[in-house]
Design an enzyme around this catalytic site. Structure first.
Site, PDB file in Angstrom:
ATOM      1  N   GLU B 430       4.129 -38.082  32.697  1.00 29.73           N
ATOM      2  CA  GLU B 430       3.114 -38.388  32.199  1.00 29.73           C
ATOM      3  C   GLU B 430       2.067 -39.022  33.471  1.00 29.73           C
ATOM      4  O   GLU B 430       1.585 -40.280  33.272  1.00 29.73           O
ATOM      5  CB  GLU B 430       3.794 -39.396  31.691  1.00 29.73           C
ATOM      6  CG  GLU B 430       4.828 -39.896  30.514  1.00 29.73           C
ATOM      7  CD  GLU B 430       5.227 -38.243  29.405  1.00 29.73           C
ATOM      8  OE1 GLU B 430       3.862 -37.720  28.987  1.00 29.73           O
ATOM      9  OE2 GLU B 430       6.082 -38.230  28.973  1.00 29.73           O
ATOM     10  N   GLY B 431       1.679 -38.272  34.389  1.00 28.03           N
ATOM     11  CA  GLY B 431       1.876 -38.666  35.234  1.00 28.03           C
ATOM     12  C   GLY B 431       1.723 -39.526  36.207  1.00 28.03           C
ATOM     13  O   GLY B 431       2.470 -40.731  36.436  1.00 28.03           O
TER      14      GLY B 431
END
Lengths: 571, 571
Positions: B430-431
């Site tokens: 998610e980054g």
């Protein structure tokens, strides 16, 4: 595939540390000119070549297949026995053994380099002869002439391996709780009965025999740790002429399923009247075991450096080959190694590794000069610091190595996660970080009221003065940072000594204090590197960057930790 | 056996956070009195009961057996399908979905508590509906009425699950490099072809159908990220009446072998002319995906809290039951939990967990009040901080949990190593933390010249003033520490804004800056807790100890990090 990243031994770093970093050829100094820095670097290079070609290729299979317990015997994956034999034949085990034990007696500073290399190439495997080396030191200190002839020579040659048997299900950190019993036999030997757990390389199929060094209690012995004696218990009986016979009364009842170092068999050993031989004095077992333990603890510092460097090399290779997104301020086609944050992580890792590596050599040299120069106290001072701080920081380095890989780092096939898993045991075994910090705070700081610590600070002051004399930005910044860090460390030491009357306060901040001193010592090592680099005609600018980075990213932790130490216990 | 430690949902902490910590009933405030703190605590307790009894018992088997790819289909271990069905039937998925999408629209502050509980009980499993929730938010934002009816309703009911398909072999962080193609079919649908990797819960056998939300490029679309569109691609075709038919053209070609979260199938998906449906505007794919991503990022903060708390609970249970050695200053028979250093680790863990938990609730509340009170900017400010800082700190918490166990922590059967392995993905997916820090520094600090950051600092100033008004040691110490930390944070923010013209300097210290703000925010949360605790008749003294500990051990990191931020790029 990143898992195929070849291992490159850090020879140039060791050449620098042996010959330049500390302003002289420290190997020549401690060996009376017998070995020079150049020789030492060649020795390290030779070990590195062996390690890279023979040991490193077994690391992945060691992790994936691991040691297996088959019909009561531990089996290592294919290739391990051959590799061990090659190691023995190439003479490295004998080279590292002390001359008094019949080895070549390489200086400790050189052993630091070898220790790193064995562990970098294959940490699980390296534990096998790390423990053998520890037992060599212990037997060299306490064994009778007969025992030296019958057992020690076999360890020094590498033909047999050694283990350390302390822990029992209810006796881990608390050795006084050991219940394994040794009762005298008629022939002067002893019958050993009990259960030992967490025995590293407690059984295997790569050498002819195994010597267990076992802490046990004898009938009528005093309670607690003072009633313990040390016994050599061969896995297989050994005849007077040295031939190896039938199995002794010790069996491997279980093999642990661990987070990492899968190729290092961690055994539960059951002793059922096994024949053992008293090593050293009755009830004097702890002394011998501590010789072994101290050797193993310093070895852990090298293991921390080795596992860290292997993880770093893999991360660096990945980052230098991987293209992903435009790199700010750099032309198209620049690999991710130059993304500012990837660059940060790589420098974070490499500057920590240099600090550990340098402190390993520095401490080894202090041991080498202990008798001639009286450097023993400072050497002993650094043992828990090196063990505690380097192994804790190795967790961060191996974590960064995963992070550099992004999602690929979490995939086992990439191979970098192995280092993260392998590393996690280091702050636990051979005495947890808390045990190291208790040793540091109790025996090495409070006992002498900070005198040894102050000798360290004074030496750092000298390095700061050398840095001040150099007209270079990095030298000045490093001096500034070290000056503030030493001041904070002196305050923290005074705070700690102030807690002498309320030991819970001291021991509640002993780990932060250990980390403080480790971080400071790492900065000091970089200070040496800056002085040596700026004083050299062919200076390697990367050493200045590394020192500057350490000073900006890692050394400031000293101030945070000093604030923590000042607080004492909070409960 | 420690692995059997039952999961105890932290209901009293949530009751405190909802009703007291911030000086009012924040659930009642944001819901206009519809739900009270008491209701919210009951909701959390209900979820906790379900999670502890249904989800937590599957955690070990999920790790040991994991998801398996069998004949092209992913199989979960026995019990997962039943547990998922029970979850759906108990209505929790619908409860969390926004009212606009047909759900019950629980406030975000309450969802923070639920998110922690799902992840604490079974993080690998919880990812399944965490991603479904993200897709619900995305489709709620962009889907046509037909798509809402046909697809969104099935997600909100929980009958089908959702995935997020961004990453490709050469397009991870750099979404502009995505090459998956979508070409128009005659009937208005699209044919999707390409390969997506790292697809969490990309296939499974626990629900009837899966909706993949896929970023792809259309013919003639602009280069880079601006040419991407978003498509819903059902794993199995869906007839107009909603019945689920044959497999669509998407196959699971591989399942990754990962360090952790083994029960969360991470798939390589091959799309070969799979039928997809455009969601939202053509070339407007990123907007919808970012809705999903933002939801998932906040969710990661709760996952960090959950995994950390589970590891902590296990460490605490072990430490409170294990006897080993005499405990300094305590009577014989005192368990290791009171050894000064074990006590330090336990407090280190619990004080970090409270900080994460509180910031999760606080941020959720800011989202809940975004439209009415204009708190949206600060809420968005905290998303990368919560995701980045909490997931990084969770690595330290789960590491401490192993350390508390000593050698047992390294044995897989103990169960605590699983949390350490599971946690390691959080700062990546998610980054990565770097991506979070770039978002924070670029979009949320430099763009508004620190205006939002300053609104945060001003609010912390207010808390400091409240602490000053209380005549209690801990309140005064907390005020002192926060005051110095805010001053350092203001300086660091100014330093960072000063780098606006040399972005490599800013991005070289963006992660340290993010960690600084996270650490500060955590200290602020403890500040609230001190004020609320001292203002309450039945004060829980443990909250004061936790705050005092955080202030002495964690908050000082702000000063070290501020020094790092000031240095900018070192290369």
């Amino acid at each position: 595939m990143a898992a195929d990243t070849p291992y490159v031994p850090p020879v140039s770093d060791y050449a620098f540390l042996y010959g330049e970093a500390f302003g002289l050829d420290l190997v020549a100094r401690s060996s009376g000119g017998e070995i020079t820095a150049e020789d030492a670097a060649e020795i390290v290079a030779g070990a590195g070549e062996f390690a890279a070609s023979v040991l490193a290729p077994l690391e992945a299979v060691g992790d994936q297949v691991g040691a297996q317990l088959v019909d009561g015997t531990v089996r290592l994956p294919e290739g391990f026995a051959e590799a061990y034999l090659a190691l023995v034949e190439s003479g490295w085990i004998t080279a590292e053994a002390p001359a008094s034990a019949g080895g070549d007696g390489l200086p400790e500073s050189v052993r630091a380099g070898l220790g790193e290399i064995w562990n970098a190439s294959n940490a699980a495997f390296a534990l096998c002869w790390l423990l053998t080396a520890g037992q060599i030191h212990a037997l060299d200190a306490v064994a009778s002439p007969e025992m030296r002839e019958k057992f020690l020579t076999k360890l020094v040659s590498g033909e047999w391996t050694g283990t350390m048997n302390l822990t029992e299900p209810d006796a881990g950190t608390d050795l006084g709780a050991i219940r394994t019993m040794a009762t005298p036999n008629d022939d002067g030997s002893w019958a050993i009965s009990g259960q030992k757990i967490f025995i590293t390389w407690g059984d295997h199929d790569i050498a002819e025999n195994i010597l267990h060094l076992v802490l046990a209690r004898t009938p009528g012995a005093p309670e607690g740790a003072k009633g313990l004696s040390l016994f050599v218990v061969p896995r297989n009986h050994v005849a007077d002429d040295g031939t190896v016979g039938e199995r002794n009364g010790v069996t491997t009842v279980a093999l642990e399923h661990k987070l990492g170092i899968h190729a290092s068999p961690t055994c539960v050993l059951a002793y059922e009247g096994a024949t053992g031989y008293l090593a050293g004095e009755l009830h004097g077992g702890l002394a011998g075991m501590f010789v072994m333990m101290n050797s193993a603890r310093a070895g852990m510092g090298f293991q921390a450096t080795g596992i860290s460097d292997r993880a770093y090399q893999q991360a660096l290779a990945y980052a230098e080959s991987r293209l992903q997104g435009p790199v700010i301020g750099r032309p198209a086609g620049t690999p991710i190694a130059q993304h500012p944050d990837v660059q940060r992580m790589l420098l974070s890792m490499s500057s920590r590794i240099f600090a550990m590596r340098a402190l390993g050599v520095f401490t080894g040299d202090l041991f080498d000069r202990a008798e001639t120069d009286g450097t023993g106290a400072l050497a002993e001072f650094f043992v828990p610091i090196l063990k505690g701080w380097a192994t804790e920081d190795a967790l961060l380095v191996t974590s960064d190595a995963i992070q550099v890989h992004g999602g690929m780092g979490f995939i086992e096939e990439t191979g970098v996660a192995q280092h993260y898993r392998d590393a996690r045991i280091m702050p636990i075994y051979e005495g947890t970080t808390a045990i190291q910090s208790n040793d540091l705070v109790g025996r090495k700081v409070i006992r002498d009221q900070g005198a040894t610590a102050e000798t360290l600070f004074v030496q750092i002051d000298e390095t700061i003065a050398h840095l001040r004399a150099l007209s270079h930005d990095v030298a000045q910044r490093t001096a500034d940072r070290l000056e503030r860090a030493v001041a904070a460390s002196r305050r923290a030491t005074a705070d700690l000594i102030g807690f002498a009357g309320s030991p819970r306060d001291a021991y509640a901040v002993s780990v932060p204090y250990l980390m403080l001193l480790g971080t400071l010592a790492g900065g000091w090592m970089h200070g040496f590197a800056v002085v040596a680099t700026l004083g050299s005609a062919d200076a390697d600018a990367a050493r200045l960057t590394s020192a500057d980075f350490y000073g900006a990213h890692h050394l400031p932790r000293v101030h945070a930790l000093a604030e923590t130490v000042a607080a004492g216990e909070i409960a």
